[in-house]
Enzyme design. Sequence first.
Site, PDB file in Angstrom:
ATOM      1  N   LYS A 288      -9.583 -19.406  -2.598  1.00  0.00           N
ATOM      2  CA  LYS A 288      -9.330 -18.409  -1.686  1.00  0.00           C
ATOM      3  C   LYS A 288     -10.105 -18.851  -0.233  1.00  0.00           C
ATOM      4  O   LYS A 288      -9.759 -19.010   0.911  1.00  0.00           O
ATOM      5  CB  LYS A 288      -9.381 -17.023  -1.942  1.00  0.00           C
ATOM      6  CG  LYS A 288      -8.742 -16.294  -2.948  1.00  0.00           C
ATOM      7  CD  LYS A 288      -8.843 -14.920  -3.143  1.00  0.00           C
ATOM      8  CE  LYS A 288     -10.327 -14.428  -3.607  1.00  0.00           C
ATOM      9  NZ  LYS A 288     -10.731 -14.727  -4.631  1.00  0.00           N
TER      10      LYS A 288
ATOM     11  N   ARG B  68      -9.468  -5.322  -3.745  1.00  0.00           N
ATOM     12  CA  ARG B  68      -9.409  -5.885  -5.239  1.00  0.00           C
ATOM     13  C   ARG B  68      -9.113  -4.664  -6.297  1.00  0.00           C
ATOM     14  O   ARG B  68      -9.119  -4.907  -7.344  1.00  0.00           O
ATOM     15  CB  ARG B  68     -10.864  -6.309  -5.451  1.00  0.00           C
ATOM     16  CG  ARG B  68     -11.132  -7.608  -5.573  1.00  0.00           C
ATOM     17  CD  ARG B  68     -12.684  -7.864  -6.013  1.00  0.00           C
ATOM     18  NE  ARG B  68     -12.978  -8.998  -6.454  1.00  0.00           N
ATOM     19  CZ  ARG B  68     -13.702  -9.650  -5.626  1.00  0.00           C
ATOM     20  NH1 ARG B  68     -13.493  -9.860  -4.416  1.00  0.00           N
ATOM     21  NH2 ARG B  68     -14.392 -10.889  -6.363  1.00  0.00           N
TER      22      ARG B  68
ATOM     23  N   ARG C  50     -17.551 -27.297 -11.627  1.00  0.00           N
ATOM     24  CA  ARG C  50     -18.263 -27.257 -10.332  1.00  0.00           C
ATOM     25  C   ARG C  50     -19.576 -26.884 -10.302  1.00  0.00           C
ATOM     26  O   ARG C  50     -20.442 -27.382  -9.725  1.00  0.00           O
ATOM     27  CB  ARG C  50     -17.163 -26.253  -9.680  1.00  0.00           C
ATOM     28  CG  ARG C  50     -17.319 -26.623  -8.219  1.00  0.00           C
ATOM     29  CD  ARG C  50     -16.534 -25.690  -7.222  1.00  0.00           C
ATOM     30  NE  ARG C  50     -16.962 -24.155  -7.476  1.00  0.00           N
ATOM     31  CZ  ARG C  50     -16.210 -23.168  -7.048  1.00  0.00           C
ATOM     32  NH1 ARG C  50     -15.007 -23.415  -6.785  1.00  0.00           N
ATOM     33  NH2 ARG C  50     -16.671 -21.946  -7.403  1.00  0.00           N
TER      34      ARG C  50
ATOM     35  N   ARG D   6     -24.234 -19.497  -6.521  1.00  0.00           N
ATOM     36  CA  ARG D   6     -24.585 -18.205  -6.632  1.00  0.00           C
ATOM     37  C   ARG D   6     -25.123 -17.528  -8.003  1.00  0.00           C
ATOM     38  O   ARG D   6     -24.803 -18.129  -8.890  1.00  0.00           O
ATOM     39  CB  ARG D   6     -23.144 -17.434  -6.251  1.00  0.00           C
ATOM     40  CG  ARG D   6     -22.886 -17.377  -4.743  1.00  0.00           C
ATOM     41  CD  ARG D   6     -21.403 -17.266  -4.564  1.00  0.00           C
ATOM     42  NE  ARG D   6     -20.835 -16.259  -5.477  1.00  0.00           N
ATOM     43  CZ  ARG D   6     -19.717 -15.935  -5.201  1.00  0.00           C
ATOM     44  NH1 ARG D   6     -18.842 -16.451  -4.425  1.00  0.00           N
ATOM     45  NH2 ARG D   6     -18.962 -14.958  -6.091  1.00  0.00           N
TER      46      ARG D   6
ATOM     47  N   ARG E  51     -16.152 -11.318 -14.394  1.00  0.00           N
ATOM     48  CA  ARG E  51     -15.351 -11.376 -13.057  1.00  0.00           C
ATOM     49  C   ARG E  51     -13.953 -11.738 -13.364  1.00  0.00           C
ATOM     50  O   ARG E  51     -13.143 -10.948 -12.602  1.00  0.00           O
ATOM     51  CB  ARG E  51     -15.898 -12.600 -12.183  1.00  0.00           C
ATOM     52  CG  ARG E  51     -17.263 -11.919 -11.543  1.00  0.00           C
ATOM     53  CD  ARG E  51     -18.218 -13.437 -10.976  1.00  0.00           C
ATOM     54  NE  ARG E  51     -17.421 -13.736  -9.835  1.00  0.00           N
ATOM     55  CZ  ARG E  51     -17.669 -14.948  -9.328  1.00  0.00           C
ATOM     56  NH1 ARG E  51     -18.648 -15.857  -9.964  1.00  0.00           N
ATOM     57  NH2 ARG E  51     -17.392 -15.563  -8.340  1.00  0.00           N
TER      58      ARG E  51
END
Length: 193
Positions: A13, A88, A127, A139, A150
């Site tokens: 996104k 969300r 990644r 992060r 998540r």
Amino acid sequence: MRLVLLGPPGAGKGTQAQRLVAKWGVVQLSTGDMLRAAVAAGSPLGLKAKEIMDRGELVPDQLVIELIDARLDGADAVNGFILDGFPRTVAQAEALEALLEAKGMRLDAVIELVVDEAQLLKRVENRIRETLQAGGSVRADDNPETLKTRLEAYRKQTAPVSAHYAGKGTLKQLDGMAAIEKVAGAIDAALAS
Ligand code: AMP
């Protein structure tokens, strides 16, 4: 151009939003970025949000609704905005509708990047590993355990948001597993149609 980009963490996104910002001269409104800025600043909001974010859970609706309310008609949003990571929950989607109506605005499109969760998990884990190996930093919530939480929050709380927009006939679902340029092309085609 007023757009909502839906999709789980790691779906791309942010990458697509950045391209659309350059193309349309709109602003990217990412509640995740706003919350991370609040955490970094040590503001009361940041203090409230930090632990929840570190666990990979969603912060209370009211916190993000207030953040977004303040930005929808900001000076940088005169050409429009891309909502990235908001709404969300269905309650956030409903609050957004009320805010837009009060401001005399409407959404042009809601685009969902649809992904294969197992493949996505591998992609994000790779990644993270590559970034760390290259000496970069990731992060606090970019680790395999938190990522699972998540994704679970996405499945439970955010998937109903896509059903919400599908019911209104405004949802466009695209293959988020395709290469970045292909996804970009599909978004442009969806916005043109
Ligand atoms: P993101 O950068 O979009 O992945 O968001 C990082 C974290 O911020 C999420 O895991 C949540 O804890 C929090 N967050 C961001 N946006 C929202 C939202 N719209 N509603 C609730 N929590 C959010």
